[in-house]
Design a protein around this motif. Structure first.
Motif, PDB file in Angstrom:
ATOM      1  N   ALA A 195      90.388  57.838 -63.765  1.00 10.80           N
ATOM      2  CA  ALA A 195      90.940  59.189 -63.740  1.00 10.80           C
ATOM      3  C   ALA A 195      90.090  60.103 -62.866  1.00 10.80           C
ATOM      4  CB  ALA A 195      91.026  59.746 -65.163  1.00 10.80           C
ATOM      5  N   GLY A 196      88.774  59.943 -62.945  1.00 10.28           N
ATOM      6  CA  GLY A 196      87.901  60.757 -62.111  1.00 10.28           C
ATOM      7  C   GLY A 196      88.093  60.500 -60.638  1.00 10.28           C
ATOM      8  N   ALA A 197      88.257  59.225 -60.261  1.00 18.05           N
ATOM      9  CA  ALA A 197      88.457  58.886 -58.852  1.00 18.05           C
ATOM     10  C   ALA A 197      89.763  59.469 -58.324  1.00 18.05           C
ATOM     11  CB  ALA A 197      88.444  57.365 -58.676  1.00 18.05           C
ATOM     12  N   ILE A 198      90.819  59.363 -59.116  1.00 15.87           N
ATOM     13  CA  ILE A 198      92.103  59.934 -58.705  1.00 15.87           C
ATOM     14  C   ILE A 198      91.981  61.447 -58.540  1.00 15.87           C
ATOM     15  CG2 ILE A 198      94.487  60.341 -59.433  1.00 15.87           C
ATOM     16  CD1 ILE A 198      94.355  57.612 -60.849  1.00 15.87           C
ATOM     17  N   CYS A 199      91.313  62.067 -59.500  1.00 14.76           N
ATOM     18  CA  CYS A 199      91.120  63.524 -59.462  1.00 14.76           C
ATOM     19  C   CYS A 199      90.364  63.937 -58.200  1.00 14.76           C
ATOM     20  CB  CYS A 199      90.364  63.951 -60.712  1.00 14.76           C
ATOM     21  SG  CYS A 199      90.279  65.730 -60.975  1.00 14.76           S
ATOM     22  N   MET A 200      89.298  63.220 -57.858  1.00 12.76           N
ATOM     23  CA  MET A 200      88.504  63.546 -56.676  1.00 12.76           C
ATOM     24  C   MET A 200      89.311  63.382 -55.400  1.00 12.76           C
ATOM     25  SD  MET A 200      84.686  62.068 -57.532  1.00 12.76           S
ATOM     26  CE  MET A 200      85.175  60.512 -58.262  1.00 12.76           C
ATOM     27  N   PHE A 201      90.077  62.288 -55.291  1.00 11.41           N
ATOM     28  CA  PHE A 201      90.846  62.021 -54.074  1.00 11.41           C
ATOM     29  C   PHE A 201      91.926  63.074 -53.874  1.00 11.41           C
ATOM     30  CE2 PHE A 201      94.056  60.000 -51.461  1.00 11.41           C
ATOM     31  CZ  PHE A 201      93.308  59.342 -50.496  1.00 11.41           C
ATOM     32  N   SER A 229      83.351  70.974 -73.796  1.00  9.79           N
ATOM     33  CA  SER A 229      82.725  71.511 -72.587  1.00  9.79           C
ATOM     34  C   SER A 229      82.299  70.373 -71.657  1.00  9.79           C
ATOM     35  CB  SER A 229      81.513  72.376 -72.949  1.00  9.79           C
ATOM     36  OG  SER A 229      81.889  73.528 -73.654  1.00  9.79           O
ATOM     37  N   GLU A 230      81.789  69.290 -72.232  1.00  8.30           N
ATOM     38  CA  GLU A 230      81.364  68.149 -71.417  1.00  8.30           C
ATOM     39  C   GLU A 230      82.547  67.503 -70.706  1.00  8.30           C
ATOM     40  OE1 GLU A 230      77.535  66.973 -74.257  1.00  8.30           O
ATOM     41  OE2 GLU A 230      79.405  65.844 -74.389  1.00  8.30           O
ATOM     42  N   VAL A 231      83.674  67.371 -71.414  1.00 11.76           N
ATOM     43  CA  VAL A 231      84.877  66.802 -70.794  1.00 11.76           C
ATOM     44  C   VAL A 231      85.406  67.735 -69.713  1.00 11.76           C
ATOM     45  CG1 VAL A 231      87.261  66.092 -71.205  1.00 11.76           C
ATOM     46  CG2 VAL A 231      85.483  65.500 -72.859  1.00 11.76           C
ATOM     47  N   LEU A 232      85.495  69.029 -70.034  1.00 11.88           N
ATOM     48  CA  LEU A 232      86.002  70.001 -69.073  1.00 11.88           C
ATOM     49  C   LEU A 232      85.119  70.052 -67.836  1.00 11.88           C
ATOM     50  CD1 LEU A 232      88.006  72.285 -68.395  1.00 11.88           C
ATOM     51  CD2 LEU A 232      86.452  73.869 -69.572  1.00 11.88           C
ATOM     52  N   TYR A 233      83.799  70.070 -68.043  1.00  6.51           N
ATOM     53  CA  TYR A 233      82.877  70.117 -66.906  1.00  6.51           C
ATOM     54  C   TYR A 233      83.082  68.904 -66.006  1.00  6.51           C
ATOM     55  CZ  TYR A 233      78.520  71.239 -64.422  1.00  6.51           C
ATOM     56  OH  TYR A 233      77.598  71.570 -63.463  1.00  6.51           O
ATOM     57  N   ALA A 234      83.265  67.709 -66.615  1.00  9.72           N
ATOM     58  CA  ALA A 234      83.429  66.493 -65.818  1.00  9.72           C
ATOM     59  C   ALA A 234      84.610  66.605 -64.870  1.00  9.72           C
ATOM     60  CB  ALA A 234      83.583  65.284 -66.743  1.00  9.72           C
ATOM     61  N   PHE A 235      85.744  67.086 -65.380  1.00  5.19           N
ATOM     62  CA  PHE A 235      86.935  67.145 -64.527  1.00  5.19           C
ATOM     63  C   PHE A 235      86.938  68.367 -63.620  1.00  5.19           C
ATOM     64  CE2 PHE A 235      88.311  63.963 -67.524  1.00  5.19           C
ATOM     65  CZ  PHE A 235      89.010  63.087 -66.704  1.00  5.19           C
ATOM     66  N   VAL A 236      86.321  69.473 -64.044  1.00  8.30           N
ATOM     67  CA  VAL A 236      86.152  70.599 -63.122  1.00  8.30           C
ATOM     68  C   VAL A 236      85.277  70.172 -61.948  1.00  8.30           C
ATOM     69  CG1 VAL A 236      85.059  72.858 -62.864  1.00  8.30           C
ATOM     70  CG2 VAL A 236      86.526  72.434 -64.800  1.00  8.30           C
ATOM     71  N   SER A 237      84.217  69.428 -62.243  1.00 14.76           N
ATOM     72  CA  SER A 237      83.295  68.974 -61.204  1.00 14.76           C
ATOM     73  C   SER A 237      83.967  68.015 -60.237  1.00 14.76           C
ATOM     74  CB  SER A 237      82.075  68.310 -61.854  1.00 14.76           C
ATOM     75  OG  SER A 237      81.181  67.821 -60.878  1.00 14.76           O
ATOM     76  N   GLN A 238      84.723  67.062 -60.778  1.00 12.81           N
ATOM     77  CA  GLN A 238      85.383  66.088 -59.910  1.00 12.81           C
ATOM     78  C   GLN A 238      86.595  66.694 -59.208  1.00 12.81           C
ATOM     79  OE1 GLN A 238      85.104  61.812 -61.828  1.00 12.81           O
ATOM     80  NE2 GLN A 238      85.205  63.320 -63.477  1.00 12.81           N
ATOM     81  N   GLY A 239      87.330  67.550 -59.917  1.00 14.71           N
ATOM     82  CA  GLY A 239      88.518  68.151 -59.327  1.00 14.71           C
ATOM     83  C   GLY A 239      88.233  69.170 -58.257  1.00 14.71           C
ATOM     84  N   ASN A 240      87.017  69.663 -58.192  1.00 13.00           N
ATOM     85  CA  ASN A 240      86.634  70.594 -57.125  1.00 13.00           C
ATOM     86  C   ASN A 240      85.551  69.998 -56.226  1.00 13.00           C
ATOM     87  OD1 ASN A 240      88.034  73.412 -57.588  1.00 13.00           O
ATOM     88  ND2 ASN A 240      87.484  72.659 -59.620  1.00 13.00           N
ATOM     89  N   ASN A 241      85.380  68.677 -56.321  1.00 14.53           N
ATOM     90  CA  ASN A 241      84.466  67.935 -55.439  1.00 14.53           C
ATOM     91  C   ASN A 241      83.050  68.459 -55.488  1.00 14.53           C
ATOM     92  OD1 ASN A 241      87.283  68.001 -53.373  1.00 14.53           O
ATOM     93  ND2 ASN A 241      86.554  66.126 -54.313  1.00 14.53           N
ATOM     94  N   ASN A 242      82.572  68.778 -56.716  1.00 12.02           N
ATOM     95  CA  ASN A 242      81.191  69.215 -56.872  1.00 12.02           C
ATOM     96  C   ASN A 242      80.272  68.037 -57.114  1.00 12.02           C
ATOM     97  OD1 ASN A 242      78.895  70.204 -58.982  1.00 12.02           O
ATOM     98  ND2 ASN A 242      79.312  71.783 -57.471  1.00 12.02           N
ATOM     99  N   GLY A 243      80.460  67.335 -58.230  1.00  9.51           N
ATOM    100  CA  GLY A 243      79.672  66.136 -58.493  1.00  9.51           C
ATOM    101  C   GLY A 243      78.609  66.282 -59.549  1.00  9.51           C
ATOM    102  N   SER A 244      78.249  67.510 -59.946  1.00 10.80           N
ATOM    103  CA  SER A 244      77.273  67.650 -61.017  1.00 10.80           C
ATOM    104  C   SER A 244      77.929  67.299 -62.345  1.00 10.80           C
ATOM    105  CB  SER A 244      76.709  69.070 -61.055  1.00 10.80           C
ATOM    106  OG  SER A 244      77.729  69.995 -61.380  1.00 10.80           O
ATOM    107  N   ALA A 245      77.101  67.084 -63.364  1.00 12.68           N
ATOM    108  CA  ALA A 245      77.632  66.690 -64.667  1.00 12.68           C
ATOM    109  C   ALA A 245      76.943  67.480 -65.769  1.00 12.68           C
ATOM    110  CB  ALA A 245      77.450  65.198 -64.899  1.00 12.68           C
ATOM    111  N   PHE A 246      77.674  67.712 -66.836  1.00 13.41           N
ATOM    112  CA  PHE A 246      77.102  68.353 -68.017  1.00 13.41           C
ATOM    113  C   PHE A 246      76.279  67.347 -68.809  1.00 13.41           C
ATOM    114  CE2 PHE A 246      78.156  71.887 -71.202  1.00 13.41           C
ATOM    115  CZ  PHE A 246      77.578  72.845 -70.399  1.00 13.41           C
ATOM    116  N   ALA A 247      76.502  66.069 -68.547  1.00 14.80           N
ATOM    117  CA  ALA A 247      75.874  64.961 -69.272  1.00 14.80           C
ATOM    118  C   ALA A 247      76.447  64.878 -70.682  1.00 14.80           C
ATOM    119  CB  ALA A 247      74.359  65.080 -69.300  1.00 14.80           C
ATOM    120  N   GLY A 248      75.970  63.913 -71.449  1.00 16.30           N
ATOM    121  CA  GLY A 248      76.542  63.687 -72.764  1.00 16.30           C
ATOM    122  C   GLY A 248      77.861  62.952 -72.696  1.00 16.30           C
ATOM    123  N   LEU A 249      78.286  62.572 -71.478  1.00 14.45           N
ATOM    124  CA  LEU A 249      79.568  61.911 -71.278  1.00 14.45           C
ATOM    125  C   LEU A 249      79.361  60.684 -70.398  1.00 14.45           C
ATOM    126  CD1 LEU A 249      82.723  62.183 -71.647  1.00 14.45           C
ATOM    127  CD2 LEU A 249      82.714  63.262 -69.401  1.00 14.45           C
TER     128      LEU A 249
END
Length: 632
Positions: A556-562, A526-546
């Motif tokens: 990878a996160g920067a590429i996903c956000m761009f 869930s923490e991994v999925l949340y990280a990329f859902v957040s970055q891939g949809n330009n949200n920015g919040s985090a589940f933490a633990g990561l």
């Protein structure tokens, strides 16, 4: 669900609509050049900016020219933010002497703030100087938000114009979004925040005296016998906080000045600041619906869109609020306070001792009950059965209702600020923020980006309706044809691909499980999925633990956000250009009304269907299976 929680949500909704309607009308006047009073006050600043950068406000652009201008401006902004971070140690306004930012974190942060994502792989007060916080991150908070608004306006013009080859001027729309909308609202909110106690200063830190001196800790390389004087005070980082918080909320940016974001008592000190900051998250995004209705000459259309957004949001608010008010089942199995105890006897200062029939049990001094609590009904019932709810990771100042409302509004918008730790939410309580982001952040969404994302779904919805009745679909008098559907498909599917591919590769990366991930199993996924859902949809919040500062996660996160930001911007502008060239078609008996309940239901269904088909399998591996494990 408590009455207080429901009341808070109702008050929030009333305030949002009451402020959104006049703000939307004002925004429509700004973009059509009819905000006379504002132009008399702020017009000189607007014209000065045009002269400084050689912009002709009367010269309009085609959609391709508009897209190139937006891309060049934002890429240059990313480069400037990166350089300021890397040179931080050698630049002024660094009162705490912070070192230059690690290149991986600097790259990730530059892309993050340039795309209006504001994902943070660093602690703000311990990493960024005042100059970087203000000149880099603060400026991007304005212009990245203004970019989203500037991309929406050509799409609105595409629906309202006919046989036009141009969609406006990017520099004019960017300037007006900043000068007439974001800047005045930010000043007003910042002043209120300062009055409530949010710092706004150039000082580096304040010092608070400790109530009890703490033993000093010798450095690691100290000689044996080294005596370190006791610690008697605590430094507290301060800086230009209020100005940053105001625009981060209004611009749906979300990047916190402090590491714990809006849970920090200096960033969000009172219930009033909590309410206003939370309200600011959805304010402009909601107002754009009313603006859209006015600009296309169909106010009911704007009402239909905001009703759609509300229908998508409210059930998830209710789900999170309900789940967080339930006791944690993992604690219910523990033998903590399972037996009722007499509050007038032990268990307050010392353990409760059994009462023997016929005589009192002898109690030592430390086991005597605290008389201040003797009259209270403390621990009268087993605590595991009491409706206390899940307070883990939440500020006691705000409680469950305010935390649940904030968690869902910030993820419905592309904001990402938090006032509670989403990682500590119950499985289904944490599912709501993930799924709201995964829907594409069209339930209000970011300023500008939320509405143009929902309009793209609306184009898909009317196309499906047209296929069902066997005629060419129309939306606001413009025929929706193959080109618009191709561009809409790109805009919807690219973020989905970025999220799922990023999360998939992360699960195979050694760095994720050896260094980045603190938890394993369903919660870790869930923490991994949340990280990329957040970055891939330009949200920015985090589940933490990561940990997001490692090489793989940062890159990878920067590429996903761009990719997620600009591969939506370009198709959106392409649709705007195509619609602007088309003639207006008068409605007929076969035209689907797009202001009534039928269209709202169809649009909600399309959004949920796309989100479910894209992300339910991944959610089943994370929060859903975690919920089933806790509730066998």
């Amino acid at each position: 669900m408590t009455a207080a929680g429901i009341g808070q949500i109702v008050l929030y909704a009333i305030a949002l609509v009451a402020l959104g309607v006049p703000l939307g009308a004002y925004m429509a006047r700004v973009y059509t050049g009819e905000a006379r009073l504002a132009q008399r006050v702020l017009g000189p600043l607007e014209r000065l900016l045009y002269r400084m950068f050689g912009v002709d406000p009367e010269q309009e652009q085609s959609w391709k020219q508009y897209a190139v201008a937006a891309m060049v401006f934002n890429v240059l902004g990313i480069v400037v933010v990166y350089l300021l971070q890397r040179l931080q140690a050698h630049l002024p306004e660094n009162p705490n002497g912070l070192a230059s930012v690690d290149p991986r974190v600097a790259f990730n942060t530059a892309v993050s703030f340039g795309t209006n994502t504001n994902w943070q792989a660093y602690g703000g007060e311990s990493t960024m100087s005042h100059l970087v916080q203000s000149a880099a991150l603060g400026v991007q908070n304005f212009v990245s938000a203004a970019t989203g608004m500037a991309v929406l306006i050509p799409l609105v013009r595409g629906f309202s114009r006919k046989h036009a080859e141009t969609v406006g001027n990017f520099w004019v729309d960017l300037t007006r979004s900043t000068v007439y909308i974001l800047l005045p609202l930010s000043i007003v909110l910042a002043v209120v925040l300062i009055q409530q106690g949010v710092p706004q200063t150039t000082d580096g830190k304040e010092t608070a005296a400790l109530l009890d001196a703490q033993p000093g800790t010798p450095p690691a390389d100290a000689k044996p016998g080294t005596v370190v004087p006791p610690v008697t005070d605590q430094p507290i980082a301060v800086g230009p906080v209020a100005s940053q918080v105001a625009i981060k909320q209004l611009g749906t940016n979300g990047g916190g000045y402090y590491n714990v974001n809006s849970a920090h008592p200096l960033e969000n000190p009172t219930p009033l600041t909590n309410f206003l900051e939370d309200l600011a998250i959805l304010l402009i995004a909601g107002a754009t619906c009313f603006m859209f209705g006015r600009m296309v000459g169909a106010r009911k259309q704007g009402v239909a869109l905001i009703v759609t957004m509300a229908i998508l949001l409210v059930p998830f608010v209710a789900l999170t609020l309900y789940e967080e008010q339930q006791p944690n089942p993992a604690l219910a199995t523990l033998s903590v306070d399972r037996e009722p105890r007499d509050a007038t006897r032990g268990g307050v200062n010392g353990p409760a001792l059994p009462v023997q029939r016929g005589r009192e049990s002898p109690l030592s001094i430390d086991q005597q009950p605290n008389p201040a609590f003797s009259s209270l009904s403390v621990d009268q019932q087993p605590s595991a059965l009491q409706p206390g709810g899940n307070m883990e990771g939440k500020e006691a100042r705000f409680g469950i209702s305010a935390s649940a409302l904030w968690a869902t509004t910030t993820t419905a918008a592309s904001n990402g600020s938090v006032n509670a730790m989403h990682d500590s939410f119950s499985p289904l309580g944490g599912l709501s923020p993930i799924f709201l982001i995964a829907l594409g952040e069209v339930s209000f969404g970011g300023v500008g980006s939320g509405l143009y994302g929902l309009l793209i779904f609306a184009i898909v919805a009317v196309f499906i309706a047209g296929l069902m009745v066997g005629r060419t679909p129309e939306f606001l008098g413009k025929k929706i044809e193959a080109y618009e559907m191709k561009m809409a498909s790109w805009a919807i599917l690219v973020p989905v691909a970025a999220v799922l591919l990023g999360a998939g590769f992360a699960c195979f990366a050694d760095e994720t499980y050896t260094k980045a991930l603190a938890n394993h199993g369903p919660h870790g996924f869930s923490e991994v999925l949340y990280a990329f859902v957040s970055q891939g949809n330009n949200n920015g919040s985090a589940f933490a633990g990561l940990t997001g500062s490692g090489t793989f996660m940062a890159t990878a996160g920067a590429i996903c956000m761009f990719v997620a930001r600009f591969w939506i911007v370009i198709p959106t502008l392409a649709i705007a250009g195509s619609l602007a060239r088309k003639k207006l078609v008068p409605p007929s008996s076969g035209t689907l009304p797009t202001t009534g309940p039928l269209f709202v239901v169809l649009l909600v269904g399309v959004v949920l269907l796309v989100g479910a088909l894209s992300f339910v399998p991944a959610l089943a591996l994370g929060p859903i299976v975690e919920h089933l494990v806790l509730h066998p």
